[in-house]
Design a protein around this motif. Structure first.
Motif, PDB file in Angstrom:
ATOM      1  N   THR A   4     -18.586  14.835  -3.646  1.00 19.01           N
ATOM      2  CA  THR A   4     -17.394  14.574  -4.444  1.00 19.01           C
ATOM      3  C   THR A   4     -16.948  13.149  -4.180  1.00 19.01           C
ATOM      4  O   THR A   4     -16.831  12.750  -3.024  1.00 19.01           O
ATOM      5  CB  THR A   4     -16.269  15.554  -4.041  1.00 19.01           C
ATOM      6  OG1 THR A   4     -16.753  16.872  -4.204  1.00 19.01           O
ATOM      7  CG2 THR A   4     -15.039  15.334  -4.887  1.00 19.01           C
ATOM      8  N   PRO A   5     -16.722  12.370  -5.224  1.00 18.72           N
ATOM      9  CA  PRO A   5     -16.277  10.997  -4.995  1.00 18.72           C
ATOM     10  C   PRO A   5     -14.910  10.984  -4.308  1.00 18.72           C
ATOM     11  O   PRO A   5     -14.048  11.809  -4.589  1.00 18.72           O
ATOM     12  CB  PRO A   5     -16.200  10.389  -6.393  1.00 18.72           C
ATOM     13  CG  PRO A   5     -16.454  11.474  -7.365  1.00 18.72           C
ATOM     14  CD  PRO A   5     -16.852  12.703  -6.619  1.00 18.72           C
ATOM     15  N   ARG A   6     -14.770  10.054  -3.398  1.00 17.54           N
ATOM     16  CA  ARG A   6     -13.484   9.897  -2.716  1.00 17.54           C
ATOM     17  C   ARG A   6     -12.585   9.037  -3.586  1.00 17.54           C
ATOM     18  O   ARG A   6     -12.972   7.961  -4.023  1.00 17.54           O
ATOM     19  CB  ARG A   6     -13.726   9.260  -1.342  1.00 17.54           C
ATOM     20  CG  ARG A   6     -14.569  10.144  -0.442  1.00 17.54           C
ATOM     21  CD  ARG A   6     -14.781   9.519   0.924  1.00 17.54           C
ATOM     22  NE  ARG A   6     -15.327   8.181   0.889  1.00 17.54           N
ATOM     23  CZ  ARG A   6     -16.633   7.895   0.925  1.00 17.54           C
ATOM     24  NH1 ARG A   6     -17.514   8.849   0.966  1.00 17.54           N
ATOM     25  NH2 ARG A   6     -17.041   6.653   0.911  1.00 17.54           N
ATOM     26  N   ARG A   7     -11.381   9.521  -3.823  1.00 18.13           N
ATOM     27  CA  ARG A   7     -10.462   8.839  -4.740  1.00 18.13           C
ATOM     28  C   ARG A   7      -9.064   8.669  -4.158  1.00 18.13           C
ATOM     29  O   ARG A   7      -8.101   8.509  -4.896  1.00 18.13           O
ATOM     30  CB  ARG A   7     -10.357   9.642  -6.040  1.00 18.13           C
ATOM     31  CG  ARG A   7     -11.609   9.697  -6.867  1.00 18.13           C
ATOM     32  CD  ARG A   7     -11.326  10.342  -8.210  1.00 18.13           C
ATOM     33  NE  ARG A   7     -10.087   9.890  -8.795  1.00 18.13           N
ATOM     34  CZ  ARG A   7      -9.969   8.889  -9.681  1.00 18.13           C
ATOM     35  NH1 ARG A   7     -11.033   8.242 -10.079  1.00 18.13           N
ATOM     36  NH2 ARG A   7      -8.798   8.543 -10.161  1.00 18.13           N
ATOM     37  N   ALA A   8      -8.912   8.706  -2.856  1.00 16.89           N
ATOM     38  CA  ALA A   8      -7.573   8.675  -2.268  1.00 16.89           C
ATOM     39  C   ALA A   8      -6.775   7.448  -2.715  1.00 16.89           C
ATOM     40  O   ALA A   8      -5.614   7.572  -3.123  1.00 16.89           O
ATOM     41  CB  ALA A   8      -7.660   8.728  -0.745  1.00 16.89           C
ATOM     42  N   LEU A   9      -7.374   6.275  -2.654  1.00 21.47           N
ATOM     43  CA  LEU A   9      -6.665   5.059  -3.050  1.00 21.47           C
ATOM     44  C   LEU A   9      -6.453   5.031  -4.560  1.00 21.47           C
ATOM     45  O   LEU A   9      -5.354   4.728  -5.027  1.00 21.47           O
ATOM     46  CB  LEU A   9      -7.445   3.826  -2.590  1.00 21.47           C
ATOM     47  CG  LEU A   9      -6.792   2.472  -2.892  1.00 21.47           C
ATOM     48  CD1 LEU A   9      -5.418   2.359  -2.227  1.00 21.47           C
ATOM     49  CD2 LEU A   9      -7.698   1.325  -2.442  1.00 21.47           C
ATOM     50  N   ASN A  50     -10.807  -0.894 -12.862  1.00 13.40           N
ATOM     51  CA  ASN A  50     -11.968  -0.252 -12.234  1.00 13.40           C
ATOM     52  C   ASN A  50     -11.552   0.584 -11.032  1.00 13.40           C
ATOM     53  O   ASN A  50     -12.015   1.712 -10.857  1.00 13.40           O
ATOM     54  CB  ASN A  50     -12.999  -1.299 -11.811  1.00 13.40           C
ATOM     55  CG  ASN A  50     -13.740  -1.886 -12.998  1.00 13.40           C
ATOM     56  OD1 ASN A  50     -13.862  -1.264 -14.041  1.00 13.40           O
ATOM     57  ND2 ASN A  50     -14.218  -3.104 -12.826  1.00 13.40           N
ATOM     58  N   LEU A  51     -10.671   0.049 -10.201  1.00 11.71           N
ATOM     59  CA  LEU A  51     -10.216   0.765  -9.016  1.00 11.71           C
ATOM     60  C   LEU A  51      -9.490   2.056  -9.401  1.00 11.71           C
ATOM     61  O   LEU A  51      -9.770   3.122  -8.864  1.00 11.71           O
ATOM     62  CB  LEU A  51      -9.299  -0.130  -8.169  1.00 11.71           C
ATOM     63  CG  LEU A  51      -8.690   0.494  -6.925  1.00 11.71           C
ATOM     64  CD1 LEU A  51      -9.758   0.960  -5.950  1.00 11.71           C
ATOM     65  CD2 LEU A  51      -7.764  -0.508  -6.247  1.00 11.71           C
ATOM     66  N   LEU A  52      -8.573   1.963 -10.341  1.00  6.79           N
ATOM     67  CA  LEU A  52      -7.799   3.132 -10.745  1.00  6.79           C
ATOM     68  C   LEU A  52      -8.658   4.187 -11.442  1.00  6.79           C
ATOM     69  O   LEU A  52      -8.324   5.372 -11.410  1.00  6.79           O
ATOM     70  CB  LEU A  52      -6.624   2.737 -11.635  1.00  6.79           C
ATOM     71  CG  LEU A  52      -5.330   2.432 -10.888  1.00  6.79           C
ATOM     72  CD1 LEU A  52      -5.446   1.217 -10.005  1.00  6.79           C
ATOM     73  CD2 LEU A  52      -4.176   2.274 -11.840  1.00  6.79           C
ATOM     74  N   SER A  53      -9.752   3.776 -12.040  1.00  2.00           N
ATOM     75  CA  SER A  53     -10.632   4.742 -12.698  1.00  2.00           C
ATOM     76  C   SER A  53     -11.617   5.378 -11.717  1.00  2.00           C
ATOM     77  O   SER A  53     -12.423   6.213 -12.117  1.00  2.00           O
ATOM     78  CB  SER A  53     -11.373   4.086 -13.859  1.00  2.00           C
ATOM     79  OG  SER A  53     -12.295   3.133 -13.375  1.00  2.00           O
ATOM     80  N   GLY A  54     -11.549   4.989 -10.446  1.00  2.07           N
ATOM     81  CA  GLY A  54     -12.388   5.609  -9.433  1.00  2.07           C
ATOM     82  C   GLY A  54     -13.671   4.870  -9.122  1.00  2.07           C
ATOM     83  O   GLY A  54     -14.441   5.307  -8.280  1.00  2.07           O
ATOM     84  N   ARG A  55     -13.898   3.749  -9.777  1.00  2.00           N
ATOM     85  CA  ARG A  55     -15.090   2.962  -9.456  1.00  2.00           C
ATOM     86  C   ARG A  55     -14.865   2.253  -8.117  1.00  2.00           C
ATOM     87  O   ARG A  55     -13.758   1.838  -7.815  1.00  2.00           O
ATOM     88  CB  ARG A  55     -15.369   1.934 -10.549  1.00  2.00           C
ATOM     89  CG  ARG A  55     -15.771   2.558 -11.856  1.00  2.00           C
ATOM     90  CD  ARG A  55     -16.134   1.472 -12.874  1.00  2.00           C
ATOM     91  NE  ARG A  55     -16.234   2.037 -14.193  1.00  2.00           N
ATOM     92  CZ  ARG A  55     -15.237   2.048 -15.091  1.00  2.00           C
ATOM     93  NH1 ARG A  55     -14.077   1.525 -14.801  1.00  2.00           N
ATOM     94  NH2 ARG A  55     -15.430   2.589 -16.273  1.00  2.00           N
TER      95      ARG A  55
END
Length: 135
Positions: A4-9, A50-55
């Motif tokens: 599962t991709p980590r998306r905390a930030l 990009n950051l907010l979209s999870g990349r």
């Protein structure tokens, strides 16, 4: 087995963006490191997108994290913890009101190991409160 991709930030910042009601261009302009304001914004609109979209985007160092905290009007420790979780798979574990430990491999530990680590961290915090930092 897929991870599962980590998306905390990403999740923290996306939630805050919605609360602030600001667009990416405005947020990028606000992302200035308060310790080095003369350096100007540390983030561009497209990199924030990009950051907010999870990349995964490159965090260039502490200045970039401080700039995110300032730009999104969030406590620095919250942004640091979310960045550590997303980028390094370190889990912030709240031990007491004023004590948070960033732990690698937390999800791989059994209950006994987790309890031992909590006791070690709490003993450290108690000694630090008694004697002060660096003593």
């Amino acid at each position: 087995m897929a991870t599962t991709p980590r998306r905390a930030l990403a999740d923290l910042l996306a939630k805050r963006k919605a609360h602030l009601g600001l667009g990416l261009e405005d947020l990028a302009a606000r992302c200035v490191d308060p310790m080095h304001p003369g350096d100007g914004p540390q983030w561009t609109r497209s990199t924030l997108s990009n950051l907010l979209s999870g990349r995964m985007v490159k965090l260039t160092g502490p200045s970039a994290v401080r700039a995110l905290a300032a730009g999104f009007d969030l406590p620095l420790d919250a942004v640091q913890q979310a960045a550590a979780e997303q980028y390094f798979d370190w889990k912030p574990i709240g031990l007491e009101d004023d004590l948070v430990a960033l732990v690698a491999h937390w999800d791989e530990m059994n209950d006994l190991e987790k309890a031992q680590l909590r006791r070690i961290a709490q003993a450290f915090a108690e000694e630090r409160r008694k004697h002060g930092p660096g003593e």
